[in-house]
Structure formats: C-alpha cells, structure tokens
Design a protein around this motif. Structure first.
Motif, PDB file in Angstrom:
ATOM      1  N   PRO A 150      43.722  33.458  39.847  1.00  0.00           N
ATOM      2  CA  PRO A 150      43.623  34.560  38.883  1.00  0.00           C
ATOM      3  C   PRO A 150      44.754  34.513  37.865  1.00  0.00           C
ATOM      4  O   PRO A 150      45.845  34.024  38.145  1.00  0.00           O
ATOM      5  N   LEU A 167      41.400  30.429  30.417  1.00  0.00           N
ATOM      6  CA  LEU A 167      40.428  29.352  30.554  1.00  0.00           C
ATOM      7  C   LEU A 167      40.376  28.499  29.293  1.00  0.00           C
ATOM      8  O   LEU A 167      40.395  29.017  28.172  1.00  0.00           O
ATOM      9  N   LEU A 198      41.126  34.942  33.846  1.00  0.00           N
ATOM     10  CA  LEU A 198      40.442  35.202  35.118  1.00  0.00           C
ATOM     11  C   LEU A 198      41.059  36.419  35.804  1.00  0.00           C
ATOM     12  O   LEU A 198      42.288  36.528  35.905  1.00  0.00           O
ATOM     13  N   SER A 251      40.198  34.765  41.634  1.00  0.00           N
ATOM     14  CA  SER A 251      40.143  33.325  41.826  1.00  0.00           C
ATOM     15  C   SER A 251      38.696  32.859  41.948  1.00  0.00           C
ATOM     16  O   SER A 251      37.827  33.586  42.444  1.00  0.00           O
ATOM     17  N   LEU A 287      30.743  31.622  36.442  1.00  0.00           N
ATOM     18  CA  LEU A 287      31.643  32.653  35.936  1.00  0.00           C
ATOM     19  C   LEU A 287      30.822  33.836  35.455  1.00  0.00           C
ATOM     20  O   LEU A 287      29.887  33.676  34.670  1.00  0.00           O
ATOM     21  N   LYS A 312      34.510  39.043  36.449  1.00  0.00           N
ATOM     22  CA  LYS A 312      35.656  38.225  36.844  1.00  0.00           C
ATOM     23  C   LYS A 312      36.481  37.761  35.655  1.00  0.00           C
ATOM     24  O   LYS A 312      37.434  37.001  35.834  1.00  0.00           O
ATOM     25  N   LEU A 313      36.138  38.211  34.455  1.00  0.00           N
ATOM     26  CA  LEU A 313      36.836  37.774  33.255  1.00  0.00           C
ATOM     27  C   LEU A 313      37.363  38.977  32.503  1.00  0.00           C
ATOM     28  O   LEU A 313      36.712  40.025  32.423  1.00  0.00           O
ATOM     29  N   SER A 353      44.444  41.743  35.499  1.00  0.00           N
ATOM     30  CA  SER A 353      43.866  41.882  36.838  1.00  0.00           C
ATOM     31  C   SER A 353      44.434  43.064  37.610  1.00  0.00           C
ATOM     32  O   SER A 353      44.036  43.285  38.759  1.00  0.00           O
TER      33      SER A 353
END
Length: 294
Positions: free
Chosen positions: A53, A57, A88, A91, A98, A102-103, A115
């Motif tokens: 995380p 990207l 991210l 993980s 994806l 999660k993004l 996060s």
C-alpha cells in the motif's frame, strides 16, 4: 475350402466390421450439438507483480489481462491510463485486478496518507526480529502492544493497546530493497531480505499517545492475534512479585551443627588440712600455751 481362402475370408470380415464401426462412430460424433466455448473478449487492468500500500502506480506495475465478459469485476478498469499515477490503498498480489476501492484519487496523491481513514492516525514503532514476532508481521494483520517498564523496586508488563491493524512493514527504502532482494533471491534460490526495523500501525489519537508514552518509559512488544478475534484485550498486567504466584515456597535446608566433644570435668583436689602448732605466751608473771592454726 483351402487354408488360403479361409485367411482371406477372415481378413475381409474384419475389414468390413471395422468400416461399419467407424461409420457408426462418425455418425454419432456429427450428431453431437456444437458447444460454444466462452472466449475472453474484454480486458481488465491487473498488477504485474505484488505491490504494498501507498505505492504510486506506474505503467511497469500494470498490464492488461483477458477476462470473460460474462463475469465482469465490479469497479475494475479497462485502460492502464486510468490507473497510472494513483496510489494503492491496500496491498495487491500479482495478477490481481485493480478495483476502485483499492485506489486513491489523483488529487490525494501517493504514499501512506490516502490509506488512513478519517479520525485515525498512522504511527511507526521501532521493532527488531523478536519484537516484530520473528518477521511474521505483514500489512493487514492485527496485533496487541505490550509494554514492559522496569523500575528499581519492581518490573511491570501490561497490554496498553489491542487489536491494532498493521499498515506497512518497513520504511519505503526497506520495502524497495526487500522487493529487489526477494526477486533476486527467487532467481538465485537464496535467502530473502532481512525483516524490517519499523512497523507502521493504524491507531486512534488516544492510542497513539499511549504508544508514545510506552516507548519512552519502557520497551514494547508486538503480540500477533487472529484477525477473526475482534474482542479487546483486557488484562490487569503482571508484576515481578506476582510472576511466580502459586508455586511452593523454596525449602530452606536445615544444616545441623557438628557435635563437639564435651569439655573434661575439672578435677577437684581436696585442700590439705590446716597445720596446727602451739605457742607459749608469757603475760607478766603468767605463762600460758595457745594453739595457733595456719
């Protein structure tokens, strides 16, 4: 019918039988209905390798993978450009699609802050191989924190924070180094990288204060727990005096003094009788004899 004729007749019958059987199999196969094989005609963006995380990207971290159109992945992406430069929040493993949850958005940037849920804080604690549960603490796991405080009179250990989620394991430099060394170890069949020295935890502001005080006053230990166990840990702690409660007191051996010989009794010698003698005394004209004891 001679012998050669019989052999020829057997061969003809065998050929005829084989032909009839082959024709029957052919007819049976042609009557089977045609089955349509589902062909993947859509694509989703997946991770080209495992990622922790907080990573921003790039195109090297992503690739397109074929996916059945009848089984779409909710929240997935069909273009790599839609995912590039986003961070991210959790993980992912290799070849994992994806998804949106999660993004982080492009405006939130990369790194760990996106996060962190509202009202929570990320706090890093220094650990070693023993404190970090021998390297088994990975992102997403739940741990308890036990502090040991040593004083002159007594030492105390107690759980100060329980059911804490691990955000990351190691610094960003250690994560990149571990990733490179792990891939190199797999290719060379050698040992992987050493365990990290820092673990980042997701805590409340009150728990962050307790952990900070625990690090300043004593030594903390991480206790790994089952992720399905959500009950908070409630203990009264343990002190040095109560560490061995319930054990029988040690038996003090009795040492007997060595026997000494009695002193000899004194020998009583009877005294000699006093000597007696007679003295003649003359007083004026009177003479007398007197007995004197010495």
């Amino acid at each position: 019918m001679n012998r050669g004729t019989r052999h020829l007749l057997v061969v003809l019958i065998a050929v005829l039988t084989a032909g009839v059987a082959s024709f029957g199999v052919y007819r049976a196969v042609t009557r089977i209905p045609v089955r349509e094989v589902e062909v993947a005609h859509t694509f989703v963006v997946v991770a080209s390798h495992s990622l922790p995380p907080g990573v921003r990207l790039s195109k090297t971290d992503l690739r397109l993978a074929a996916w059945p159109a009848s089984s779409p992945v909710p929240g997935s992406f069909s273009k790599i450009e839609s995912v590039v430069d986003r961070a991210l929040l959790a993980s992912v493993v290799e070849n994992e699609p994806l998804v949106q949850n999660k993004l982080a958005s492009v405006e939130e940037g990369a790194g760990l802050p996106p996060s962190i849920p509202p009202g929570m804080r990320a706090m890093s604690v220094k650990v070693n191989e023993v404190i970090g549960v021998a390297g088994f603490v990975d992102p997403g796991m739940k741990v308890d924190l036990v502090v040991t405080i040593r004083k002159r009179e007594e030492t105390t250990a107690r759980t100060v924070v329980s059911n804490v989620q691990v955000l990351t394991s190691g610094t960003r430099y250690e994560q990149e180094k571990t990733r490179v060394e792990s891939s190199r170890a797999e290719s060379l069949n050698t040992k992987p990288a050493t365990p990290p020295a820092v673990v980042t935890l997701l805590v409340t502001p009150q728990d962050a204060e307790r952990i900070a005080l625990a690090q300043a006053e004593g030594q903390i230990m991480l206790v790994l727990r089952n992720p399905l166990d959500q009950e908070p840990t409630s203990t009264t702690g343990v002190r040095t005096a109560g560490l061995f409660v319930g054990e029988a007191p040690p038996v003090t051996p009795v040492v007997r003094a060595a026997s000494r010989p009695k002193p000899p009794e004194p020998i009583v010698v009877p005294a000699a009788p006093p000597s007696r003698y007679t003295v003649e005394a003359i007083r004026a004209a009177k003479r007398t004899e007197e007995e004197v004891v010495q």
